[in-house]
Design an enzyme around this catalytic site. Sequence first.
Site, short mmCIF file in Angstrom:
data_model
loop_
_atom_site.label_atom_id
_atom_site.label_comp_id
_atom_site.label_asym_id
_atom_site.label_seq_id
_atom_site.Cartn_x
_atom_site.Cartn_y
_atom_site.Cartn_z
N HIS A 128 3.60 6.43 -6.96
CA HIS A 128 2.80 7.52 -7.51
C HIS A 128 3.58 8.84 -7.48
O HIS A 128 3.76 9.51 -8.50
CB HIS A 128 1.51 7.65 -6.70
CG HIS A 128 0.61 8.75 -7.14
ND1 HIS A 128 -0.38 9.27 -6.33
CD2 HIS A 128 0.54 9.46 -8.30
CE1 HIS A 128 -1.03 10.22 -6.99
NE2 HIS A 128 -0.48 10.37 -8.17
N HIS B 224 1.83 4.59 -2.83
CA HIS B 224 1.99 6.04 -2.68
C HIS B 224 3.37 6.47 -3.19
O HIS B 224 3.52 7.48 -3.88
CB HIS B 224 1.86 6.44 -1.21
CG HIS B 224 0.47 6.39 -0.67
ND1 HIS B 224 -0.58 7.06 -1.27
CD2 HIS B 224 -0.04 5.78 0.42
CE1 HIS B 224 -1.69 6.84 -0.56
NE2 HIS B 224 -1.38 6.06 0.47
N HIS C 201 0.83 -1.21 0.00
CA HIS C 201 0.00 0.00 0.00
C HIS C 201 0.86 1.26 0.00
O HIS C 201 0.69 2.15 -0.84
CB HIS C 201 -0.91 -0.02 1.23
CG HIS C 201 -1.78 1.19 1.38
ND1 HIS C 201 -3.11 1.20 1.05
CD2 HIS C 201 -1.51 2.44 1.84
CE1 HIS C 201 -3.62 2.40 1.28
NE2 HIS C 201 -2.67 3.17 1.78
N GLU C 202 1.79 1.33 0.94
CA GLU C 202 2.62 2.53 1.05
C GLU C 202 3.56 2.67 -0.14
O GLU C 202 3.87 3.78 -0.57
CB GLU C 202 3.41 2.51 2.37
CG GLU C 202 2.55 2.49 3.63
CD GLU C 202 1.54 3.62 3.72
OE1 GLU C 202 1.74 4.67 3.08
OE2 GLU C 202 0.51 3.45 4.42
#
Length: 603
Positions: free
Chosen positions: A401, A398, A394-395
């Site tokens: 991105h 980020h 998940h991290e």
Amino acid sequence: MAQVLNKALKREEVPVEQTWNLEDLFGSTVEWEQELQAVQQDLSTVTRYKGKVVKDAKTLLMCLKDKDSLTERVMRVMTYASLKQSEDGTNPDNQANSTRVGGMLSNFSASISFFQSEILQLNEETLNAYILEEPELEEYKKTLVDVLESKPHKLSPEAEEVLSAFGEVHNAPYTIYQRSLISDMRFPSFFTEDGKEHPLSFNSFPNYEGSSNTELRRKAYQTFIETLKQYKHTYAATYATEVKKQVVEARLRKYDSVTDMLLHDQQVTKEMYHNQLDTIQNELAPHMRRYAKLKKRVLGLEKMHFCDLKAPLDPDFNPEITYEEASKLILESLEVMGPEYMEIMEEGLNNRWVDLADNVGKGSGAFCSSPYGVHPYILMTWSDSMRNAYTLAHELGHAGHFRLAGRYQKLSNTRPSRYFVEAPSTMNEMLLSQHILSQPNDERMRRWVILQSLGTYYHNFVTHILEGELQRRVYNLADKGTPITANVLCEQKTALLSEFWGDAVEMDEGAGLTWMRQPHYYMGLYPYTYSAGLTASTAAAKQIQEEGQPAVDRWLSALKAGGTLKPLELMQLGGVDMTTPEPIKTAVDYVGSLIDELEKSFS
């Protein structure tokens, strides 16, 4: 890498390989100190444009470039202090430096507040003429147009400067909340019937929440709540101050409500906002009640308490994984994203972007901080649980991105609306689940992955959407002048939880206190955006599975676009149309299908 020890160490005792490398930001605290002083002295590189920002096209371009350059340096200084505070909030030097940076940011914000006020002197016709004269201004067009769209809500230049000068004071509620949580709140140990003593901390409580031992889970919960409620009036006053601040600012800026002001900043319409909250709550609740009743039956519970909701459905099957193994698995699952994305993932996993250790004073939860021009930093606490692999993925979403956005966009254009921010992170989780399920698995492993996927939806579609619902209610009350007290917050939280879970879950005092556990309430209308991001990634991940490369290319284009588009346009670029409730309903239906499969699995 050695396994992270269960015992919480002091920060200086943590093995270096389990920590992030802040030397990529500054070689030492001395260097950071020098830059802290330097950025304040160099404010003149931007303030020299005061009164001249829109004098002509060339001046406007130079001002924008110099502002970006200084802002990048300020972000690095701020990030370093913030990460030091997150890694050990008990360290007095970290506390002091965090406070100093708060003062610097307040001064910086006040000093450059003239920029937006002067941009507002432009009109669209003049702006287009300037772009023809200086084509480089095209890259700043959305930034400039966003400022012009805020014109009806801007105060006089003098008033804006005064408000900016109070930035540190305005951030005080969040600072006080975090400082209390990390540095002051202490939880006593508790004992189970076998006489064993169990230490408890804010960071360790989630592990007890997910325990298969009902006695252990419920006693940890009771001990946790007994400590938490001692702070409820202080935390309520802190949060009420945050809300009151927003109410006052919304009125000063002539918004109809706080909600209108906060959504304007996100570039989200009220229809999109209410649609997200209403559709998920109304259509997801029946599925989640089935899920809760399934847990009650399978776990053999006489009553399903609120603290039982995160109990594992298959408690004897809890696959462990080391950081190295998880890194390999994540990389395999993301290969579909192509070489550029993979290079970022590999660098993040192997070059100490991630802080893994559990040490005294470390911030709770997980986050990714992405200072422009350096690389992202990820905070989490590793415990060799497979669930950690999902948090890490998940991290890293980020990180990927913002690494791409920073590579392809100027600083001003890197940050998209919060409405989109959680899409790339949950996309990584979706791809991880798809990859594991595509491998030869026994029924139990398949069931475990489905449960982990449900954990993601629970986090984003239940926990955060209900946080968003509390915010909606609180802001409505505040706009009407109703005082926000601990009793009001607890009553509202208990009521909305009861409405969502119906007769499937028994509520108690602790359920009503969950508003105390998240910092998101100090971040504007942030919680509901988690569900928007997961809605988009659910749809896009399905497209990637069905279409392959064309869908991947669309998604990467959206990541690289950064903040150059409004959230609806970004999602459309990524292949998802959020102008209708259909993507939300599709995601909710997918959750229902996962629960269907679980019910069959346990029949």
